[in-house]
Enzyme design. Structure first.
Site, PDB file in Angstrom:
ATOM      1  N   LYS A 105       0.858  -1.188   0.000  1.00  0.00           N
ATOM      2  CA  LYS A 105       0.000   0.000   0.000  1.00  0.00           C
ATOM      3  C   LYS A 105       0.882   1.223   0.000  1.00  0.00           C
ATOM      4  O   LYS A 105       1.979   1.216   0.566  1.00  0.00           O
ATOM      5  CB  LYS A 105      -0.877   0.020   1.254  1.00  0.00           C
ATOM      6  CG  LYS A 105      -2.106   0.879   1.114  1.00  0.00           C
ATOM      7  CD  LYS A 105      -3.166   0.112   0.345  1.00  0.00           C
ATOM      8  CE  LYS A 105      -4.513   0.771   0.361  1.00  0.00           C
ATOM      9  NZ  LYS A 105      -5.559  -0.192   0.002  1.00  0.00           N
TER      10      LYS A 105
HETATM   11  N1  GLU Z   1      -7.393   0.024  -3.099  1.00  0.00           N
HETATM   12  C1  GLU Z   1      -8.145  -1.139  -3.408  1.00  0.00           C
HETATM   13  C2  GLU Z   1      -8.189  -2.091  -2.212  1.00  0.00           C
HETATM   14  O1  GLU Z   1      -7.986  -1.689  -1.093  1.00  0.00           O
HETATM   15  C3  GLU Z   1      -7.709  -1.804  -4.713  1.00  0.00           C
HETATM   16  C4  GLU Z   1      -6.302  -2.288  -4.751  1.00  0.00           C
HETATM   17  C5  GLU Z   1      -5.863  -2.786  -6.119  1.00  0.00           C
HETATM   18  O2  GLU Z   1      -6.674  -2.837  -7.029  1.00  0.00           O
HETATM   19  O3  GLU Z   1      -4.686  -3.100  -6.240  1.00  0.00           O
HETATM   20  O4  GLU Z   1      -8.490  -3.245  -2.341  1.00  0.00           O
END
Ligand code: GLU
Length: 417
Positions: A105
């Site tokens: 993240k």
């Molecule tokens: N931000 C989204 C999540 O928390 C998508 C992450 C992604 O598609 O890599 O799942």
């Protein structure tokens, strides 16, 4: 009261789930630690000519099952523990839906609505340049999260490509269609919520028309979930955004509210005699069958958990329920479908986008939605079966599925050197 720390929250559930399936500490100790944490200070020339420095992060939790995957968040309150938790949840989420990724993240401590478009672009490009060494289609693939969107992803793709000397579509997902994005990606998380909600109804012998749903958060995820569940016949009795909420025991006019929020309006300005204005707590604690928190972490606290009047919580946000609240919900026999299963639709379609990019293909929307349906229902069944077999909550069952998959991959690969 101790400060809420989402990473402690993650560790606590990890321990409980590992214990529940009889794993020894030494067998899963490694996944307690993120593999890599990068902190960057991002200088940006603001429109007034002054330079401001923003705090940014990219945390990579695990690469055991494949390249890291996870969104980038722009929010004024982010801190490293939150990013660490979000990265770990991504590893677990990808493992639960069984797509070949680890988790990561990223975040920048900024309120994006206070920047001009030019400032936002310069911030994004400089941040991308600073995390460039650790991202890439085979290493770590960012995506949108709270406060970012397709435009931000397009800038990341362009910056990475300009720096590499050629166009690299697969470095980031959630892009605009015209630059390698996938049909179905913007709706994917909300569609995944709809899929698991209908699965839950089926298991409980309920029809969509029999249930009242309250949704906290009218961002991309909450608004899409509201629209799709409404179209399936569910009664959406309450919705909220940062400015406040709306309530009608007989069901809200969702198509009208959807159009209103999509035109960038705040719910506090919504006018309709059939929608009573309530506050955020009113939306979380109104009488309903299913509560869908689709905003941020730490929303269903112990106090709220004592007050909710639903039978089921389906977590569309990441980490919306605290550990204490989870216990109270369990004591009150309120079923919780955990974030790492229910909100995985976004990353599943990110995977579809990445696969299309790597193969220079474009799938039609039906192919994307069918894949999403297949992957989400398989994951739901895996978690459901483990929950029944070991008599666990769905949260512990989902963690158990993920721990088992990540640790098996680790074990088979062995420890380097
Ligand atoms: N931000 C989204 C999540 O928390 C998508 C992450 C992604 O598609 O890599 O799942």
């Amino acid at each position: 009261m101790a400060q809420y720390n989402p990473y402690d929250n993650f560790l606590k559930v990890l321990d409980d789930a590992a214990k529940a399936i009889g794993m020894k500490e030494e067998d899963y100790a490694l996944i307690k630690y993120p593999e890599r944490e990068l902190k960057v200070s991002v200088p940006v020339r603001m429109d007034d000519g002054k330079i401001r420095v923003f705090e940014g992060y990219r945390v990579q939790h695990s690469t055991s099952r494949g390249p890291c995957k996870g969104g980038i968040r722009y929010h004024q309150d982010v801190n490293v523990d939150e990013v660490k938790a979000l990265a770990a949840w991504m590893s677990f989420k990808c493992a639960v839906v069984n797509i070949p990724y680890g988790g990561a993240k990223g975040a920048i401590k900024v309120n994006p609505s206070t920047l001009s478009k030019g400032e936002l672009e310069r911030l994004t490009r400089r941040y991308t340049a600073m995390i460039f060494p650790i991202i890439g289609p085979e290493k770590d693939i960012p995506a949108p999260d709270v406060g970012t969107n397709a435009q931000v992803m397009d800038w990341i793709m362009d910056t990475y490509s300009m720096t590499s000397g050629y166009t690299v579509h697969g470095v980031v997902t959630g892009k605009s269609l015209e630059v390698g994005g996938s049909l179905g990606r913007p709706e994917a998380t909300g569609r995944g919520i709809m899929i698991v909600t209908l699965k839950m109804l089926e298991k409980n012998n309920l029809a969509p028309k029999d249930v009242r749903i309250s949704i906290q958060g009218m961002g991309n995820v909450g608004a899409t979930a509201a629209k799709l569940l409404y179209e399936k016949g569910c009664k959406i009795v309450a919705v909220s955004d940062v400015s406040g909420g709306l309530y009608n025991a007989d069901g809200l006019d969702i198509p009208k509210i959807y159009a209103f929020v999509k035109s960038k309006n705040l719910l506090k300005d919504y006018k309709d005699k059939d929608a009573e204005h309530v506050d955020n707590k009113g939306v979380l604690t109104c009488p309903c069958d299913i509560l869908i928190p689709a905003a941020l972490e730490n929303q269903i606290t112990a106090d709220i958990a004592r007050d909710v009047k639903c039978k089921m919580v389906i977590e569309a946000a990441n980490g919306p329920t605290t550990v204490d609240a989870d216990k109270i919900l369990a004591e009150r026999n309120i079923t919780v479908l955990p974030d790492i299963l229910s909100n995985a639709g976004g990353v599943v379609v990110s995977y579809c986008e990445w696969v299309q990019n790597l193969q220079s293909l474009t799938w039609d929307e039906n192919d994307v939605n069918n894949t999403l349906y297949k992957v989400m229902s398989r994951a739901f069944d895996d978690v459901y079966n483990i929950a029944k077999e070991h008599k666990l909550s769905y949260r512990l069952a989902a963690y158990a599925v993920a721990i088992e998959r990540i640790c098996t991959a680790k074990k088979k690969r062995g420890l380097f050197p």
